[in-house]
Design a protein around this motif. Structure first.
Motif, PDB file in Angstrom:
ATOM      1  N   ASP A  20       0.816  -1.210   0.000  1.00 45.19           N
ATOM      2  CA  ASP A  20       0.000   0.000   0.000  1.00 45.19           C
ATOM      3  C   ASP A  20       0.854   1.266   0.000  1.00 45.19           C
ATOM      4  O   ASP A  20       0.460   2.298  -0.557  1.00 45.19           O
ATOM      5  CB  ASP A  20      -0.933   0.005   1.208  1.00 45.19           C
ATOM      6  CG  ASP A  20      -2.037  -1.045   1.090  1.00 45.19           C
ATOM      7  OD1 ASP A  20      -2.317  -1.477  -0.050  1.00 45.19           O
ATOM      8  OD2 ASP A  20      -2.604  -1.428   2.124  1.00 45.19           O
TER       9      ASP A  20
ATOM     10  N   ARG B 208       2.029   1.948  -3.445  1.00 48.39           N
ATOM     11  CA  ARG B 208       0.951   2.586  -4.200  1.00 48.39           C
ATOM     12  C   ARG B 208       0.788   4.038  -3.767  1.00 48.39           C
ATOM     13  O   ARG B 208       0.614   4.928  -4.594  1.00 48.39           O
ATOM     14  CB  ARG B 208      -0.369   1.815  -3.963  1.00 48.39           C
ATOM     15  CG  ARG B 208      -0.433   0.480  -4.658  1.00 48.39           C
ATOM     16  CD  ARG B 208      -0.740   0.638  -6.143  1.00 48.39           C
ATOM     17  NE  ARG B 208      -2.038   1.288  -6.328  1.00 48.39           N
ATOM     18  CZ  ARG B 208      -2.189   2.519  -6.798  1.00 48.39           C
ATOM     19  NH1 ARG B 208      -1.150   3.243  -7.168  1.00 48.39           N
ATOM     20  NH2 ARG B 208      -3.396   3.034  -6.943  1.00 48.39           N
TER      21      ARG B 208
ATOM     22  N   PRO C 299       1.481   1.564 -10.683  1.00 52.72           N
ATOM     23  CA  PRO C 299       0.279   2.068 -11.364  1.00 52.72           C
ATOM     24  C   PRO C 299      -0.993   1.515 -10.731  1.00 52.72           C
ATOM     25  O   PRO C 299      -0.955   0.549  -9.953  1.00 52.72           O
ATOM     26  CB  PRO C 299       0.454   1.541 -12.795  1.00 52.72           C
ATOM     27  CG  PRO C 299       1.224   0.267 -12.620  1.00 52.72           C
ATOM     28  CD  PRO C 299       2.179   0.531 -11.479  1.00 52.72           C
ATOM     29  N   ASN C 300      -2.121   2.096 -11.066  1.00 55.25           N
ATOM     30  CA  ASN C 300      -3.414   1.556 -10.643  1.00 55.25           C
ATOM     31  C   ASN C 300      -3.606   0.172 -11.253  1.00 55.25           C
ATOM     32  O   ASN C 300      -3.154  -0.109 -12.370  1.00 55.25           O
ATOM     33  CB  ASN C 300      -4.551   2.480 -11.084  1.00 55.25           C
ATOM     34  CG  ASN C 300      -4.510   3.809 -10.354  1.00 55.25           C
ATOM     35  OD1 ASN C 300      -4.158   3.882  -9.183  1.00 55.25           O
ATOM     36  ND2 ASN C 300      -4.879   4.885 -11.063  1.00 55.25           N
ATOM     37  N   SER C 301      -4.314  -0.679 -10.537  1.00 55.58           N
ATOM     38  CA  SER C 301      -4.552  -2.032 -11.049  1.00 55.58           C
ATOM     39  C   SER C 301      -5.862  -2.559 -10.484  1.00 55.58           C
ATOM     40  O   SER C 301      -6.312  -2.147  -9.417  1.00 55.58           O
ATOM     41  CB  SER C 301      -3.399  -2.967 -10.673  1.00 55.58           C
ATOM     42  OG  SER C 301      -3.260  -3.056  -9.258  1.00 55.58           O
ATOM     43  N   ASP C 302      -6.459  -3.502 -11.211  1.00 57.53           N
ATOM     44  CA  ASP C 302      -7.697  -4.143 -10.784  1.00 57.53           C
ATOM     45  C   ASP C 302      -7.470  -5.559 -10.287  1.00 57.53           C
ATOM     46  O   ASP C 302      -8.336  -6.132  -9.622  1.00 57.53           O
ATOM     47  CB  ASP C 302      -8.699  -4.183 -11.952  1.00 57.53           C
ATOM     48  CG  ASP C 302      -9.018  -2.794 -12.469  1.00 57.53           C
ATOM     49  OD1 ASP C 302      -9.448  -1.954 -11.662  1.00 57.53           O
ATOM     50  OD2 ASP C 302      -8.814  -2.544 -13.678  1.00 57.53           O
TER      51      ASP C 302
ATOM     52  N   ARG D 207      -4.152  -8.263  -8.856  1.00 56.78           N
ATOM     53  CA  ARG D 207      -2.738  -8.341  -8.482  1.00 56.78           C
ATOM     54  C   ARG D 207      -2.407  -9.721  -7.924  1.00 56.78           C
ATOM     55  O   ARG D 207      -3.261 -10.404  -7.356  1.00 56.78           O
ATOM     56  CB  ARG D 207      -2.424  -7.274  -7.436  1.00 56.78           C
ATOM     57  CG  ARG D 207      -3.212  -7.404  -6.149  1.00 56.78           C
ATOM     58  CD  ARG D 207      -3.224  -6.145  -5.312  1.00 56.78           C
ATOM     59  NE  ARG D 207      -3.912  -5.063  -5.964  1.00 56.78           N
ATOM     60  CZ  ARG D 207      -4.321  -3.955  -5.345  1.00 56.78           C
ATOM     61  NH1 ARG D 207      -4.111  -3.803  -4.067  1.00 56.78           N
ATOM     62  NH2 ARG D 207      -4.940  -2.995  -6.008  1.00 56.78           N
TER      63      ARG D 207
ATOM     64  N   GLU E  16      -4.686  -4.548 -15.220  1.00 55.01           N
ATOM     65  CA  GLU E  16      -5.804  -3.609 -15.302  1.00 55.01           C
ATOM     66  C   GLU E  16      -6.831  -4.142 -16.292  1.00 55.01           C
ATOM     67  O   GLU E  16      -6.484  -4.613 -17.380  1.00 55.01           O
ATOM     68  CB  GLU E  16      -5.296  -2.240 -15.754  1.00 55.01           C
ATOM     69  CG  GLU E  16      -6.362  -1.155 -15.738  1.00 55.01           C
ATOM     70  CD  GLU E  16      -5.791   0.205 -16.109  1.00 55.01           C
ATOM     71  OE1 GLU E  16      -5.791   1.092 -15.249  1.00 55.01           O
ATOM     72  OE2 GLU E  16      -5.333   0.366 -17.271  1.00 55.01           O
TER      73      GLU E  16
END
Length: 327
Positions: A115, A118, A124-127, A129, A153
Protein backbone atom coordinates in the motif's frame (compact mmCIF):
# COMPACT_ATOMS: atom_id res chain seq x y z
CA UNK A 1 28.65 -27.84 -12.61
CA UNK A 2 30.47 -24.93 -14.23
CA UNK A 3 34.02 -24.23 -13.06
CA UNK A 4 32.98 -20.64 -12.35
CA UNK A 5 30.79 -21.75 -9.44
CA UNK A 6 32.13 -21.69 -5.93
CA UNK A 7 33.28 -24.86 -4.20
CA UNK A 8 30.39 -24.39 -1.74
CA UNK A 9 27.84 -24.40 -4.56
CA UNK A 10 29.52 -27.40 -6.18
CA UNK A 11 29.05 -29.28 -2.91
CA UNK A 12 25.41 -28.20 -2.59
CA UNK A 13 24.72 -29.37 -6.13
CA UNK A 14 26.44 -32.71 -5.65
CA UNK A 15 25.19 -33.51 -2.15
CA UNK A 16 21.71 -31.97 -2.07
CA UNK A 17 20.27 -30.55 -5.27
CA UNK A 18 21.20 -33.27 -7.73
CA UNK A 19 19.84 -36.07 -5.49
CA UNK A 20 16.70 -33.98 -4.79
CA UNK A 21 16.02 -33.68 -8.53
CA UNK A 22 16.96 -37.27 -9.36
CA UNK A 23 14.47 -38.57 -6.78
CA UNK A 24 11.66 -36.78 -8.59
CA UNK A 25 12.53 -37.74 -12.15
CA UNK A 26 10.10 -40.68 -12.33
CA UNK A 27 7.30 -38.47 -11.02
CA UNK A 28 8.16 -35.91 -13.70
CA UNK A 29 7.91 -38.50 -16.46
CA UNK A 30 4.57 -39.72 -15.13
CA UNK A 31 3.24 -36.15 -14.82
CA UNK A 32 4.24 -35.37 -18.42
CA UNK A 33 2.58 -38.60 -19.51
CA UNK A 34 -0.63 -37.56 -17.76
CA UNK A 35 -0.70 -34.34 -19.77
CA UNK A 36 -0.16 -36.20 -23.03
CA UNK A 37 -2.88 -38.74 -22.21
CA UNK A 38 -5.30 -36.09 -20.94
CA UNK A 39 -4.81 -33.92 -24.00
CA UNK A 40 -5.11 -36.92 -26.32
CA UNK A 41 -8.38 -38.02 -24.76
CA UNK A 42 -9.62 -34.43 -24.97
CA UNK A 43 -8.76 -34.28 -28.67
CA UNK A 44 -10.58 -37.54 -29.35
CA UNK A 45 -13.60 -36.42 -27.36
CA UNK A 46 -13.55 -33.02 -29.06
CA UNK A 47 -13.49 -34.49 -32.55
CA UNK A 48 -16.33 -36.90 -31.73
CA UNK A 49 -18.47 -34.23 -30.09
CA UNK A 50 -17.81 -31.74 -32.90
CA UNK A 51 -18.83 -34.28 -35.55
CA UNK A 52 -22.10 -34.99 -33.76
CA UNK A 53 -22.87 -31.31 -33.23
CA UNK A 54 -22.08 -30.46 -36.85
CA UNK A 55 -24.50 -33.14 -37.96
CA UNK A 56 -27.21 -31.14 -36.20
CA UNK A 57 -25.94 -27.87 -37.67
CA UNK A 58 -24.68 -26.56 -34.35
CA UNK A 59 -21.44 -25.03 -35.65
CA UNK A 60 -20.62 -22.70 -32.68
CA UNK A 61 -21.02 -25.55 -30.19
CA UNK A 62 -18.96 -27.86 -32.41
CA UNK A 63 -16.14 -25.31 -32.53
CA UNK A 64 -16.26 -24.94 -28.75
CA UNK A 65 -16.06 -28.72 -28.28
CA UNK A 66 -13.19 -29.03 -30.75
CA UNK A 67 -11.12 -26.44 -28.87
CA UNK A 68 -12.42 -26.70 -25.32
CA UNK A 69 -12.31 -30.44 -24.70
CA UNK A 70 -8.58 -30.84 -25.55
CA UNK A 71 -7.78 -27.86 -23.31
CA UNK A 72 -9.88 -29.31 -20.50
CA UNK A 73 -8.25 -32.71 -20.92
CA UNK A 74 -4.78 -31.18 -20.74
CA UNK A 75 -5.75 -29.16 -17.66
CA UNK A 76 -7.00 -32.25 -15.83
CA UNK A 77 -3.85 -34.13 -16.78
CA UNK A 78 -1.59 -31.29 -15.60
CA UNK A 79 -2.63 -31.34 -11.92
CA UNK A 80 0.28 -33.53 -10.80
CA UNK A 81 2.61 -31.67 -13.16
CA UNK A 82 1.83 -28.32 -11.54
CA UNK A 83 2.10 -29.80 -8.07
CA UNK A 84 5.57 -31.16 -8.86
CA UNK A 85 6.66 -27.86 -10.41
CA UNK A 86 5.87 -26.02 -7.17
CA UNK A 87 7.69 -28.67 -5.15
CA UNK A 88 10.79 -28.43 -7.35
CA UNK A 89 10.74 -24.64 -7.29
CA UNK A 90 10.44 -24.49 -3.50
CA UNK A 91 13.16 -27.10 -3.02
CA UNK A 92 15.67 -25.48 -5.38
CA UNK A 93 15.10 -21.86 -4.45
CA UNK A 94 14.87 -22.66 -0.75
CA UNK A 95 18.30 -24.28 -0.76
CA UNK A 96 19.92 -21.69 -3.05
CA UNK A 97 18.51 -18.84 -0.97
CA UNK A 98 19.78 -20.47 2.21
CA UNK A 99 23.25 -20.71 0.67
CA UNK A 100 23.05 -16.93 0.14
CA UNK A 101 21.91 -16.28 3.74
CA UNK A 102 18.27 -15.68 2.78
CA UNK A 103 14.93 -17.38 3.43
CA UNK A 104 12.55 -18.14 0.58
CA UNK A 105 8.83 -18.84 0.27
CA UNK A 106 6.62 -19.28 -2.79
CA UNK A 107 4.43 -16.32 -1.78
CA UNK A 108 4.67 -13.53 0.79
CA UNK A 109 2.25 -14.03 3.67
CA UNK A 110 1.67 -10.29 3.36
CA UNK A 111 3.20 -8.25 0.51
CA UNK A 112 5.50 -5.88 2.40
CA UNK A 113 4.51 -2.20 2.18
CA UNK A 114 2.43 -2.75 -0.97
CA UNK A 115 0.00 0.00 0.00
CA UNK A 116 2.93 2.34 0.65
CA UNK A 117 4.36 1.61 -2.81
CA UNK A 118 0.95 2.59 -4.20
CA UNK A 119 0.60 5.63 -1.93
CA UNK A 120 3.93 7.03 -3.12
CA UNK A 121 3.08 6.54 -6.79
CA UNK A 122 5.71 3.87 -7.40
CA UNK A 123 3.12 1.49 -8.87
CA UNK A 124 0.28 2.07 -11.36
CA UNK A 125 -3.41 1.56 -10.64
CA UNK A 126 -4.55 -2.03 -11.05
CA UNK A 127 -7.70 -4.14 -10.78
CA UNK A 128 -6.01 -7.49 -10.20
CA UNK A 129 -2.74 -8.34 -8.48
CA UNK A 130 -0.70 -11.40 -7.59
CA UNK A 131 2.52 -11.92 -5.64
CA UNK A 132 5.15 -14.66 -5.55
CA UNK A 133 8.78 -15.49 -4.79
CA UNK A 134 9.39 -13.92 -1.40
CA UNK A 135 12.96 -13.51 -0.13
CA UNK A 136 13.96 -12.15 3.24
CA UNK A 137 17.42 -11.66 4.70
CA UNK A 138 20.08 -9.23 5.76
CA UNK A 139 22.94 -7.60 3.84
CA UNK A 140 25.52 -5.34 5.45
CA UNK A 141 23.39 -5.30 8.63
CA UNK A 142 20.36 -4.08 6.67
CA UNK A 143 17.24 -6.26 6.83
CA UNK A 144 15.34 -6.57 3.55
CA UNK A 145 12.33 -8.19 1.91
CA UNK A 146 11.89 -8.75 -1.79
CA UNK A 147 9.05 -10.25 -3.81
CA UNK A 148 7.63 -10.32 -7.32
CA UNK A 149 4.39 -8.54 -8.18
CA UNK A 150 2.16 -8.78 -11.23
CA UNK A 151 -0.45 -6.03 -11.58
CA UNK A 152 -3.18 -6.10 -14.21
CA UNK A 153 -5.80 -3.61 -15.30
CA UNK A 154 -9.18 -4.54 -16.79
CA UNK A 155 -9.86 -2.79 -20.06
CA UNK A 156 -12.81 -2.79 -22.39
CA UNK A 157 -13.13 -2.44 -26.12
CA UNK A 158 -16.28 -2.38 -28.19
CA UNK A 159 -16.51 -6.15 -28.36
CA UNK A 160 -14.68 -7.55 -25.35
CA UNK A 161 -13.18 -7.14 -21.91
CA UNK A 162 -9.53 -8.05 -21.45
CA UNK A 163 -6.65 -7.77 -18.97
CA UNK A 164 -3.43 -5.82 -19.53
CA UNK A 165 -0.32 -6.24 -17.41
CA UNK A 166 0.65 -2.77 -16.16
CA UNK A 167 3.53 -3.86 -13.91
CA UNK A 168 5.57 -7.02 -13.53
CA UNK A 169 8.71 -6.86 -11.50
CA UNK A 170 10.43 -6.72 -8.14
CA UNK A 171 9.34 -4.82 -5.04
CA UNK A 172 12.03 -4.37 -2.42
CA UNK A 173 11.92 -3.07 1.15
CA UNK A 174 15.24 -2.30 2.82
CA UNK A 175 15.90 -1.01 6.31
CA UNK A 176 18.22 1.70 5.07
CA UNK A 177 21.43 2.09 7.10
CA UNK A 178 21.38 5.88 7.08
CA UNK A 179 19.11 8.30 8.91
CA UNK A 180 15.80 8.97 7.14
CA UNK A 181 13.31 11.69 8.06
CA UNK A 182 10.12 12.50 6.20
CA UNK A 183 9.38 11.15 2.73
CA UNK A 184 11.48 11.44 -0.42
CA UNK A 185 10.12 9.95 -3.65
CA UNK A 186 12.22 9.26 -6.76
CA UNK A 187 10.19 8.66 -9.93
CA UNK A 188 10.95 8.78 -13.64
CA UNK A 189 11.00 12.08 -15.45
CA UNK A 190 7.99 12.43 -17.76
CA UNK A 191 9.36 15.34 -19.75
CA UNK A 192 6.61 17.33 -21.45
CA UNK A 193 3.90 15.57 -19.43
CA UNK A 194 5.21 16.99 -16.15
CA UNK A 195 3.11 20.11 -16.72
CA UNK A 196 -0.09 18.09 -16.50
CA UNK A 197 0.81 16.76 -13.03
CA UNK A 198 1.98 19.98 -11.42
CA UNK A 199 5.61 20.91 -11.84
CA UNK A 200 6.44 22.05 -8.35
CA UNK A 201 4.72 19.75 -5.87
CA UNK A 202 2.86 16.48 -5.39
CA UNK A 203 0.65 15.05 -2.68
CA UNK A 204 1.17 11.46 -1.57
CA UNK A 205 -1.39 10.39 1.00
CA UNK A 206 -1.69 13.28 3.44
CA UNK A 207 1.86 14.53 2.78
CA UNK A 208 2.71 17.43 0.51
CA UNK A 209 6.04 17.00 -1.23
CA UNK A 210 8.05 19.75 -2.90
CA UNK A 211 10.09 19.14 -6.03
CA UNK A 212 13.82 18.71 -5.41
CA UNK A 213 16.39 19.81 -7.99
CA UNK A 214 19.26 17.39 -8.52
CA UNK A 215 22.82 18.69 -8.70
CA UNK A 216 23.90 16.42 -11.54
CA UNK A 217 22.10 17.22 -14.85
CA UNK A 218 22.52 13.57 -15.86
CA UNK A 219 20.15 12.48 -13.10
CA UNK A 220 17.89 15.50 -13.56
CA UNK A 221 17.06 14.25 -17.08
CA UNK A 222 16.17 10.77 -15.82
CA UNK A 223 14.44 11.26 -12.48
CA UNK A 224 11.92 13.50 -10.77
CA UNK A 225 12.39 13.86 -7.01
CA UNK A 226 9.86 15.14 -4.47
CA UNK A 227 10.36 15.41 -0.72
CA UNK A 228 8.86 16.70 2.50
CA UNK A 229 12.36 17.78 3.57
CA UNK A 230 14.73 19.45 1.08
CA UNK A 231 17.74 19.18 3.38
CA UNK A 232 17.15 15.49 4.13
CA UNK A 233 16.61 14.68 0.45
CA UNK A 234 20.02 16.14 -0.45
CA UNK A 235 21.58 14.17 2.39
CA UNK A 236 20.10 10.95 1.00
CA UNK A 237 20.43 11.52 -2.74
CA UNK A 238 24.20 11.55 -3.01
CA UNK A 239 25.86 11.09 -6.40
CA UNK A 240 26.88 7.61 -5.26
CA UNK A 241 23.31 6.62 -4.38
CA UNK A 242 21.93 7.91 -7.70
CA UNK A 243 24.64 6.08 -9.64
CA UNK A 244 23.79 2.90 -7.77
CA UNK A 245 20.09 3.34 -8.46
CA UNK A 246 20.79 3.52 -12.20
CA UNK A 247 23.22 0.60 -11.98
CA UNK A 248 20.47 -1.44 -10.32
CA UNK A 249 18.47 -1.47 -13.57
CA UNK A 250 21.40 -3.05 -15.36
CA UNK A 251 22.10 -5.46 -12.51
CA UNK A 252 18.62 -7.02 -12.64
CA UNK A 253 18.17 -6.52 -16.38
CA UNK A 254 15.16 -4.35 -15.59
CA UNK A 255 13.82 -0.92 -16.45
CA UNK A 256 12.14 2.15 -14.96
CA UNK A 257 13.53 1.76 -11.45
CA UNK A 258 11.91 4.12 -8.93
CA UNK A 259 12.24 4.44 -5.18
CA UNK A 260 11.13 6.15 -2.00
CA UNK A 261 12.66 6.88 1.40
CA UNK A 262 10.14 6.74 4.24
CA UNK A 263 10.51 7.32 7.98
CA UNK A 264 7.18 5.79 9.01
CA UNK A 265 8.78 2.70 10.57
CA UNK A 266 10.68 4.80 13.09
CA UNK A 267 13.99 4.39 11.29
CA UNK A 268 15.17 4.47 7.72
CA UNK A 269 13.31 2.56 5.03
CA UNK A 270 14.03 2.40 1.32
CA UNK A 271 11.40 1.08 -1.08
CA UNK A 272 12.38 0.14 -4.62
CA UNK A 273 10.22 -0.94 -7.58
CA UNK A 274 11.83 -2.13 -10.80
CA UNK A 275 10.21 -3.73 -13.84
CA UNK A 276 11.66 -7.11 -14.84
CA UNK A 277 10.54 -10.26 -16.54
CA UNK A 278 9.21 -13.27 -14.65
CA UNK A 279 12.21 -14.39 -12.56
CA UNK A 280 12.92 -17.40 -10.34
CA UNK A 281 11.26 -20.11 -12.42
CA UNK A 282 12.76 -23.64 -12.27
CA UNK A 283 12.69 -24.21 -16.04
CA UNK A 284 10.69 -26.62 -18.16
CA UNK A 285 9.59 -29.89 -16.59
CA UNK A 286 9.35 -31.39 -20.05
CA UNK A 287 13.14 -31.80 -19.78
CA UNK A 288 14.97 -34.10 -17.34
CA UNK A 289 15.07 -32.61 -13.85
CA UNK A 290 18.63 -33.50 -12.96
CA UNK A 291 20.05 -30.81 -15.22
CA UNK A 292 22.64 -28.41 -13.84
CA UNK A 293 21.55 -25.68 -16.27
CA UNK A 294 18.25 -25.06 -14.47
CA UNK A 295 20.14 -24.65 -11.18
CA UNK A 296 22.70 -22.38 -12.78
CA UNK A 297 19.95 -20.12 -14.15
CA UNK A 298 18.28 -19.81 -10.74
CA UNK A 299 21.61 -19.16 -9.09
CA UNK A 300 22.36 -16.36 -11.56
CA UNK A 301 19.01 -14.74 -10.72
CA UNK A 302 19.63 -15.02 -6.99
CA UNK A 303 23.05 -13.48 -7.54
CA UNK A 304 21.28 -10.59 -9.27
CA UNK A 305 19.20 -10.09 -6.14
CA UNK A 306 22.11 -10.18 -3.71
CA UNK A 307 24.17 -8.00 -6.02
CA UNK A 308 21.34 -5.47 -6.19
CA UNK A 309 21.04 -5.35 -2.42
CA UNK A 310 24.79 -5.01 -1.95
CA UNK A 311 24.74 -2.22 -4.49
CA UNK A 312 22.20 -0.24 -2.48
CA UNK A 313 23.37 -0.77 1.11
CA UNK A 314 27.06 -1.59 1.13
CA UNK A 315 29.30 1.06 2.71
CA UNK A 316 30.92 3.45 0.22
CA UNK A 317 34.27 2.36 -1.10
CA UNK A 318 37.40 4.45 -1.16
CA UNK A 319 37.09 7.12 -3.84
CA UNK A 320 33.27 7.18 -3.98
CA UNK A 321 32.04 10.76 -3.65
CA UNK A 322 29.30 10.08 -1.09
CA UNK A 323 28.83 13.53 0.41
CA UNK A 324 29.65 15.69 -2.57
CA UNK A 325 26.16 17.13 -2.76
CA UNK A 326 25.81 17.93 0.94
CA UNK A 327 27.96 21.04 0.93
Amino acid sequence: MSESLSSEMEAIWREELSPFLAEREQRRKKAVGNIVVGTGLGVAAGITAAAILLAFGLFPFALFALIGLPVAGGAVGSAKFNELKKEVKLGLLGKLAEASDMRYSLQPAEPARFDVFREHGLLPNSDRRSFEDHFIGERHRSVFELYEAKLEEKRRSKNRTYWVTVFRGLLVRIEFPRTVEGVTVITRDKGFFNMFEGWGRKTFGSKKLERVGLVDPKFEKIFEVYSTDQVMSRYLLTPTFMERLLALETAVEGKKVRAAFDDRQGGGELLIAVETGNLFEPGSLFKPLDDEERVRTLLEEIDLVTGMLDLMVRPPELGENVLADQS
